[in-house]
Design an enzyme around this catalytic site. Sequence first.
Site, PDB file in Angstrom:
ATOM      1  CB  SER A   1       6.493  -3.143  -0.418  1.00 55.11           C
ATOM      2  OG  SER A   1       5.141  -2.786  -0.435  1.00 55.11           O
TER       3      SER A   1
ATOM      4  CE1 TYR B   1       5.841  -7.578  -4.431  1.00 47.86           C
ATOM      5  CE2 TYR B   1       4.133  -6.732  -2.978  1.00 47.86           C
ATOM      6  CZ  TYR B   1       5.270  -6.533  -3.715  1.00 47.86           C
ATOM      7  OH  TYR B   1       5.859  -5.304  -3.726  1.00 47.86           O
TER       8      TYR B   1
ATOM      9  CE  LYS C   1       9.193  -6.754  -2.828  1.00 46.32           C
ATOM     10  NZ  LYS C   1      10.444  -6.660  -3.596  1.00 46.32           N
TER      11      LYS C   1
HETATM   12  N1  UFG Z   1      -7.676   0.829  -7.484  1.00 51.29           N
HETATM   13  C1  UFG Z   1      -8.904   1.068  -8.066  1.00 51.29           C
HETATM   14  N2  UFG Z   1      -9.100   0.634  -9.342  1.00 51.29           N
HETATM   15  C2  UFG Z   1      -8.137  -0.006 -10.057  1.00 51.29           C
HETATM   16  C3  UFG Z   1      -6.881  -0.237  -9.469  1.00 51.29           C
HETATM   17  C4  UFG Z   1      -6.700   0.190  -8.164  1.00 51.29           C
HETATM   18  O1  UFG Z   1      -9.800   1.639  -7.442  1.00 51.29           O
HETATM   19  O2  UFG Z   1      -8.403  -0.383 -11.209  1.00 51.29           O
HETATM   20  C5  UFG Z   1      -7.443   1.297  -6.114  1.00 51.29           C
HETATM   21  C6  UFG Z   1      -7.102   0.192  -5.150  1.00 51.29           C
HETATM   22  O3  UFG Z   1      -8.276  -0.381  -4.634  1.00 51.29           O
HETATM   23  C7  UFG Z   1      -6.289   0.938  -4.109  1.00 51.29           C
HETATM   24  C8  UFG Z   1      -5.578   2.032  -4.917  1.00 51.29           C
HETATM   25  O4  UFG Z   1      -6.321   2.134  -6.131  1.00 51.29           O
HETATM   26  O5  UFG Z   1      -7.133   1.545  -3.200  1.00 51.29           O
HETATM   27  C9  UFG Z   1      -4.141   1.689  -5.256  1.00 51.29           C
HETATM   28  O6  UFG Z   1      -4.111   0.411  -5.851  1.00 51.29           O
HETATM   29  P1  UFG Z   1      -2.798  -0.157  -6.571  1.00 51.29           P
HETATM   30  O7  UFG Z   1      -3.127  -1.526  -7.052  1.00 51.29           O
HETATM   31  O8  UFG Z   1      -2.280   0.824  -7.545  1.00 51.29           O
HETATM   32  O9  UFG Z   1      -1.755  -0.196  -5.385  1.00 51.29           O
HETATM   33  P2  UFG Z   1      -1.810  -0.990  -4.016  1.00 51.29           P
HETATM   34  O10 UFG Z   1      -1.720   0.038  -2.946  1.00 51.29           O
HETATM   35  O11 UFG Z   1      -2.917  -1.934  -3.911  1.00 51.29           O
HETATM   36  O12 UFG Z   1      -0.527  -1.896  -4.170  1.00 51.29           O
HETATM   37  C10 UFG Z   1       0.731  -1.291  -4.255  1.00 51.29           C
HETATM   38  C11 UFG Z   1       1.690  -2.162  -5.074  1.00 51.29           C
HETATM   39  C12 UFG Z   1       1.959  -3.445  -4.375  1.00 51.29           C
HETATM   40  C13 UFG Z   1       2.326  -3.214  -2.947  1.00 51.29           C
HETATM   41  C14 UFG Z   1       1.285  -2.369  -2.288  1.00 51.29           C
HETATM   42  C15 UFG Z   1       1.580  -2.050  -0.865  1.00 51.29           C
HETATM   43  O13 UFG Z   1       1.143  -2.429  -6.338  1.00 51.29           O
HETATM   44  O14 UFG Z   1       3.022  -4.070  -5.005  1.00 51.29           O
HETATM   45  O15 UFG Z   1       1.180  -1.143  -2.984  1.00 51.29           O
HETATM   46  O16 UFG Z   1       2.872  -1.660  -0.761  1.00 51.29           O
HETATM   47  F1  UFG Z   1       2.381  -4.379  -2.269  1.00 51.29           F
END
Ligand code: UFG
Length: 345
Positions: free
Chosen positions: A128, A153, A157
Site C-alpha cells: 500500500s 495495519y 505492510k
Molecule cells: N473520507 C471522508 N469521509 C468518509 C471517508 C473518507 O471525507 O466518510 C476521506 C478521508 O478523510 C480521506 C479520503 O476520503 O481523505 C480517502 O479515505 P479512505 O478511507 O477511502 O482511504 P484512505 O486513503 O484513508 O485509506 C486507504 C485504504 C487504507 C490504506 C490507505 C493508504 O483504505 O487501507 O489508503 O494506502 F492504508
Amino acid sequence: MKKERILVTGGTGYIGSHTVVELQNAGYDVVIIDNLSNSNIDVLDGIERITGIRPAFVEADCTDINSLRKLFEEYPGISGIINFAASKAVGESMQKPVLYYRNNLGTLLNLLDMMAEFNVKGIVFSSSCTVYGEPDVNPVTEAAPIKKATSPYGNTKQISEEIITDTINAGADFKSVILRYFNPVGAHPSAEIGELPNGVPQNLIPYVTQTAMGIRKELSVFGDDYNTPDGSCIRDYINVVDLAKAHVIAVERMLQDKSDKKIEIFNLGTGNGLSVLELINAFETATGVKVPHKIVGRRAGDIEKVWADPRYANEVLGWKAETPIEDTMRSAWNWQCRLRERGVM
Ligand code: UFG
C-alpha cells in the site's frame, strides 16, 4: 490450453475477486483460499457469470498451516501466489493490533514456507502507499522514503515487504513483485462483483454510494482546512479492474522470468490526485445522483495528500491505469444499484 495454476489468497475479497476474473480471462487456472471473514461465498457466482468459469475454492484461513498444506497437496503444481488475504481496516488495527499482526504476518510466513516446500516460483504481494506515510514530495516514486507506520495495519505492510525482501536475499528460490496500491475504487463494469464492506463503511467511495442510495443520511467530509486547493485531502483513486490487470502482468513477469531481479516494487496509481470534494463532484456528474454531504473535522491519522508517480509501472510493466474517473464512479454506482436489486442493501 490452460496456463499455470495460481493460488489467490483472499480471492473472494474486493481486489481479489476482480483479479481472479482477469486471471481467468487471461487463461490461468485459479485456486482461491479465503476464510470469508470479510467476503461472501456468492462472489464465486459473480466471477462465474463474468468469466464462465467457477474457480476452485477452499474455505480456510491462511494462518492455519495444515489447511494450507492440504490445499497444496490437493491442487498440485501451483506456480504462483497472489496474496490478498489480510485484515485491512486502519482504525480496527489500532484496537486489535495482535489480530492484525497475526493475520497479516502469519499468513505471509505460512505462504513463504509453502513456497519452499512446493516449489512455487513467485509471489505477488498487496502492499500500500501507506508505507510512504505523508510523503515529502508528490507524485510519489518507489524511491521515496518509507515513513514510520502510523497504524498496526500500515506496519504489517512494511514488515511484510521486509520479510519478503529478507527471505529472497537469503537465497530463497522464488521471485516476488510487491505492488503498492494507492486508493482502489469502483467495480467490475458488469456490476457482478464489487466492494461490499461490513457495517458502516470507513472508506470514501462505499460511503458515497450508500449515501447516494439513501442508506446513509449524509457523507461527512473529513476536513476542508488542509493545505490543498479546496482544503480537502487528496488521493490517487485507481479503478479496481485496472489494478487487477496489473496483477496478471506481474504474475506473467515472474513466471516467465521476464526480469533479472528477484524482487521488484511498483506503485499502482493513476498519477492524478483528486480531492475528496472533487471526487464527490465527479460522482455526481457521472451518475446524476446527488451526494448530501457536510464538512466535519479532520479524521485522526489522515494523510493530507498523496498520489503516485506510476511511470515505473507504466514503463517496466507496460501497464497503465486508463479508466476515466467518471466511468469508475458509474461502475461503483451500478454495483450499489445491483446490491439494491438483489435486496442485499
Ligand atoms: N473520507 C471522508 N469521509 C468518509 C471517508 C473518507 O471525507 O466518510 C476521506 C478521508 O478523510 C480521506 C479520503 O476520503 O481523505 C480517502 O479515505 P479512505 O478511507 O477511502 O482511504 P484512505 O486513503 O484513508 O485509506 C486507504 C485504504 C487504507 C490504506 C490507505 C493508504 O483504505 O487501507 O489508503 O494506502 F492504508
